[in-house]
Motif scaffolding. Structure first.
Motif, PDB file in Angstrom:
ATOM      1  N   SER A 180       5.232   9.234  -0.269  1.00  0.00           N
ATOM      2  CA  SER A 180       5.866   9.492   1.028  1.00  0.00           C
ATOM      3  C   SER A 180       6.114   8.220   1.820  1.00  0.00           C
ATOM      4  N   GLY A 181       5.466   7.123   1.417  1.00  0.00           N
ATOM      5  CA  GLY A 181       5.689   5.874   2.140  1.00  0.00           C
ATOM      6  C   GLY A 181       5.046   4.700   1.438  1.00  0.00           C
ATOM      7  N   VAL A 182       5.639   3.519   1.613  1.00  0.00           N
ATOM      8  CA  VAL A 182       5.111   2.270   1.066  1.00  0.00           C
ATOM      9  C   VAL A 182       5.145   1.225   2.166  1.00  0.00           C
ATOM     10  N   LEU A 183       3.996   0.629   2.442  1.00  0.00           N
ATOM     11  CA  LEU A 183       3.904  -0.450   3.422  1.00  0.00           C
ATOM     12  C   LEU A 183       3.792  -1.772   2.672  1.00  0.00           C
TER      13      LEU A 183
ATOM     14  N   ARG B 241       3.875   8.239   6.440  1.00  0.00           N
ATOM     15  CA  ARG B 241       4.168   6.804   6.331  1.00  0.00           C
ATOM     16  C   ARG B 241       3.068   5.989   6.992  1.00  0.00           C
ATOM     17  N   LEU B 242       2.712   4.882   6.359  1.00  0.00           N
ATOM     18  CA  LEU B 242       1.692   3.991   6.902  1.00  0.00           C
ATOM     19  C   LEU B 242       2.274   3.155   8.026  1.00  0.00           C
ATOM     20  N   VAL B 243       1.602   3.175   9.155  1.00  0.00           N
ATOM     21  CA  VAL B 243       2.054   2.461  10.343  1.00  0.00           C
ATOM     22  C   VAL B 243       1.046   1.361  10.666  1.00  0.00           C
ATOM     23  N   PRO B 244       1.445   0.088  10.691  1.00  0.00           N
ATOM     24  CA  PRO B 244       0.510  -1.003  10.991  1.00  0.00           C
ATOM     25  C   PRO B 244      -0.054  -0.887  12.407  1.00  0.00           C
ATOM     26  N   HIS B 245      -1.332  -1.173  12.523  1.00  0.00           N
ATOM     27  CA  HIS B 245      -2.021  -1.169  13.817  1.00  0.00           C
ATOM     28  C   HIS B 245      -2.456  -2.582  14.209  1.00  0.00           C
ATOM     29  N   ARG B 246      -3.240  -3.226  13.335  1.00  0.00           N
ATOM     30  CA  ARG B 246      -3.684  -4.595  13.584  1.00  0.00           C
ATOM     31  C   ARG B 246      -3.883  -5.314  12.255  1.00  0.00           C
ATOM     32  N   GLU B 247      -3.796  -6.648  12.307  1.00  0.00           N
ATOM     33  CA  GLU B 247      -4.100  -7.494  11.155  1.00  0.00           C
ATOM     34  C   GLU B 247      -5.099  -8.551  11.587  1.00  0.00           C
ATOM     35  N   THR B 248      -6.184  -8.693  10.821  1.00  0.00           N
ATOM     36  CA  THR B 248      -7.222  -9.672  11.133  1.00  0.00           C
ATOM     37  C   THR B 248      -7.195 -10.786  10.101  1.00  0.00           C
ATOM     38  N   ALA B 249      -7.050 -12.020  10.564  1.00  0.00           N
ATOM     39  CA  ALA B 249      -7.032 -13.177   9.670  1.00  0.00           C
ATOM     40  C   ALA B 249      -8.450 -13.606   9.339  1.00  0.00           C
TER      41      ALA B 249
ATOM     42  N   SER C   6      -6.233 -11.737   4.732  1.00  0.00           N
ATOM     43  CA  SER C   6      -6.296 -10.880   5.912  1.00  0.00           C
ATOM     44  C   SER C   6      -6.678  -9.454   5.553  1.00  0.00           C
ATOM     45  N   VAL C   7      -7.088  -8.730   6.591  1.00  0.00           N
ATOM     46  CA  VAL C   7      -7.389  -7.301   6.492  1.00  0.00           C
ATOM     47  C   VAL C   7      -6.491  -6.581   7.479  1.00  0.00           C
ATOM     48  N   ARG C   8      -5.798  -5.558   7.008  1.00  0.00           N
ATOM     49  CA  ARG C   8      -4.882  -4.795   7.849  1.00  0.00           C
ATOM     50  C   ARG C   8      -5.464  -3.424   8.162  1.00  0.00           C
ATOM     51  N   VAL C   9      -5.231  -2.975   9.386  1.00  0.00           N
ATOM     52  CA  VAL C   9      -5.651  -1.653   9.827  1.00  0.00           C
ATOM     53  C   VAL C   9      -4.385  -0.845  10.103  1.00  0.00           C
ATOM     54  N   CYS C  10      -4.313   0.362   9.532  1.00  0.00           N
ATOM     55  CA  CYS C  10      -3.114   1.195   9.640  1.00  0.00           C
ATOM     56  C   CYS C  10      -3.490   2.625   9.992  1.00  0.00           C
ATOM     57  N   THR C  11      -2.477   3.400  10.327  1.00  0.00           N
ATOM     58  CA  THR C  11      -2.599   4.848  10.447  1.00  0.00           C
ATOM     59  C   THR C  11      -1.461   5.480   9.656  1.00  0.00           C
ATOM     60  N   LEU C  12      -1.515   6.798   9.535  1.00  0.00           N
ATOM     61  CA  LEU C  12      -0.449   7.547   8.866  1.00  0.00           C
ATOM     62  C   LEU C  12       0.301   8.386   9.895  1.00  0.00           C
ATOM     63  N   LYS C  13       1.611   8.340   9.832  1.00  0.00           N
ATOM     64  CA  LYS C  13       2.452   9.175  10.683  1.00  0.00           C
ATOM     65  C   LYS C  13       3.571   9.746   9.827  1.00  0.00           C
TER      66      LYS C  13
ATOM     67  N   VAL D 235       0.863  -1.178   0.000  1.00  0.00           N
ATOM     68  CA  VAL D 235       0.000   0.000   0.000  1.00  0.00           C
ATOM     69  C   VAL D 235       0.900   1.229   0.000  1.00  0.00           C
ATOM     70  N   THR D 236       0.581   2.200  -0.853  1.00  0.00           N
ATOM     71  CA  THR D 236       1.402   3.400  -1.027  1.00  0.00           C
ATOM     72  C   THR D 236       0.622   4.636  -0.613  1.00  0.00           C
ATOM     73  N   ALA D 237       1.314   5.585   0.004  1.00  0.00           N
ATOM     74  CA  ALA D 237       0.745   6.887   0.341  1.00  0.00           C
ATOM     75  C   ALA D 237       1.424   7.961  -0.503  1.00  0.00           C
ATOM     76  N   VAL D 238       0.616   8.768  -1.199  1.00  0.00           N
ATOM     77  CA  VAL D 238       1.113   9.901  -1.984  1.00  0.00           C
ATOM     78  C   VAL D 238       0.466  11.163  -1.427  1.00  0.00           C
ATOM     79  N   PRO D 239       1.250  12.130  -0.947  1.00  0.00           N
ATOM     80  CA  PRO D 239       0.661  13.345  -0.367  1.00  0.00           C
ATOM     81  C   PRO D 239      -0.076  14.181  -1.408  1.00  0.00           C
ATOM     82  N   LEU D 240      -1.092  14.914  -0.923  1.00  0.00           N
ATOM     83  CA  LEU D 240      -1.818  15.864  -1.751  1.00  0.00           C
ATOM     84  C   LEU D 240      -1.394  17.285  -1.397  1.00  0.00           C
TER      85      LEU D 240
END
Length: 348
Positions: free
Chosen positions: A129-132, A180-188, A170-177, A113-118
């Motif tokens: 700005s970041g790739v997870l 950059r994408l920061v992993p929070h939780r992963e659900t199987a 799985s489904v991943r939950v992240c935040t941005l800091k 997953v990639t983040a591109v700033p606006l």
């Protein structure tokens, strides 16, 4: 919105398969019918699109080996490129969304997953700005030998970014800091399910995950306070086992939360579910009006379906009592891949 308050739909397509690029169509205010007004083809394979909240900008992935994201201004009838496409540092981006001042892309080929700033004017920054990069695999070969991020979107609260990975079940939950994408939780999810897309219930309490490798929807409870997803039950998208691979694709929840619709490509059908608390009940299926329904979207009581292989977009009026779609018309768009519709009252 352009042309004196006229609403438009924007249609993505695969240029490598003869698609015209990003297509603009006028939406008839009486019945939701589409009329193509033009297209722009400056980006290869703009397979998925999303609109900015103010309706002034449109963003598209370029689903190619060297994946990219592009921005367009939509203040005129036909979208106009707003700067050069920006590499996402990943391959095969299949989905994008807006989150916390960034465009996020789900890159199927590279499993990332990639983040591109606006920028303040809605255009894209010069670089990501970041790739997870996701990790893991699943039991279904060859489709799950590595991660395959297929969708990424914010949750209803806007606090979290949620990504669905077909390759890792799985489904991943992240935040941005700091971009950059920061992993929070992963659900199987169930091994071999092959999750493709997720849609939230309008209450924000539930999420529905459609499987591509298993023709079913997983009902999950969503807690937006702490960003947790809990699988509850599965509902089959077909009344009987398919004779061949079914390959479900898109999932949409009614604005009032009463129904869920799922498209299934191998069967060329739309499935209708009634929402009953923490479960789904299959109401029935109807033909999708074409071949290989890749994506669907709902707008003001009309369901639009992008039929990739038959090269058309079909629209349906929705029965308010049963949720069943009734075919109302179609328009030719070669290699159609998705449809997004301007919100009513949007005035750039």
């Amino acid at each position: 919105m352009a042309g004196g308050g006229r609403r438009r739909a924007f249609i993505g397509s695969f240029t490598a398969a003869g698609g015209p690029g990003v297509v603009a169509a006028a939406v008839d205010p009486r019945d939701g019918a589409l009329t193509v007004v033009g297209a722009v083809d400056g980006v290869s394979d703009p397979s998925y699109l999303t609109l900015s909240a103010d309706g002034e900008m449109l963003y598209a992935v370029s689903e190619t080996t060297d994946g990219a994201v592009a921005a367009y201004r939509v203040t005129k009838d036909v979208p106009e490129p707003a700067g050069r496409p920006v590499p996402v540092d990943g391959s095969g981006p299949t989905h994008l969304s807006l989150y916390a001042g960034h465009v996020l892309t789900a890159n199927y080929g590279s499993g990332s997953v990639t983040a591109v700033p606006l920028r303040p004017d809605g255009t894209l920054a010069d670089a990501a700005s970041g790739v997870l990069r996701h990790q893991g695999s699943g039991p279904h070969t060859p489709r799950q030998q590595q991660p395959h991020a297929h969708q990424v979107q914010p949750d209803p609260s806007g606090r979290w970014a949620v990504s669905v990975d077909l390759g890792t079940d799985s489904v991943r939950v992240c935040t941005l800091k700091d971009g950059r994408l920061v992993p929070h939780r992963e659900t199987a999810l169930r091994p071999g399910f092959g999750p493709r897309h997720l849609a939230f219930h309008p209450t924000g309490r539930y999420a529905y995950v459609v499987g591509e490798l298993t023709p079913a929807v997983t009902v999950c409870r969503w807690d937006g306070a702490d960003g947790t997803l809990k699988p509850l039950a599965e509902a089959q998208v077909l009344a009987a086992a398919p004779a061949q691979d079914a390959y479900p694709s898109g999932v949409v929840v009614a604005p009032d939360g009463r129904f869920v619709w799922v498209a299934t490509r191998g069967e060329d059908v739309l499935s209708v579910f009634a929402v009953e608390g923490e479960s789904l009940r299959l109401v029935g299926t109807v033909p999708c009006g074409g071949h290989w329904p890749r994506a669907l979207t709902e707008s003001d009581g009309v369901l639009y379906v992008a039929n990739e292989r038959s090269g058309d977009v079909t629209w349906f009026h929705l029965d308010t009592a049963t949720g069943l779609p009734v075919r109302a018309g179609s328009v030719a768009v070669p290699a159609a891949s998705c449809v997004v519709v301007e919100a009513a009252g949007t005035t750039p």
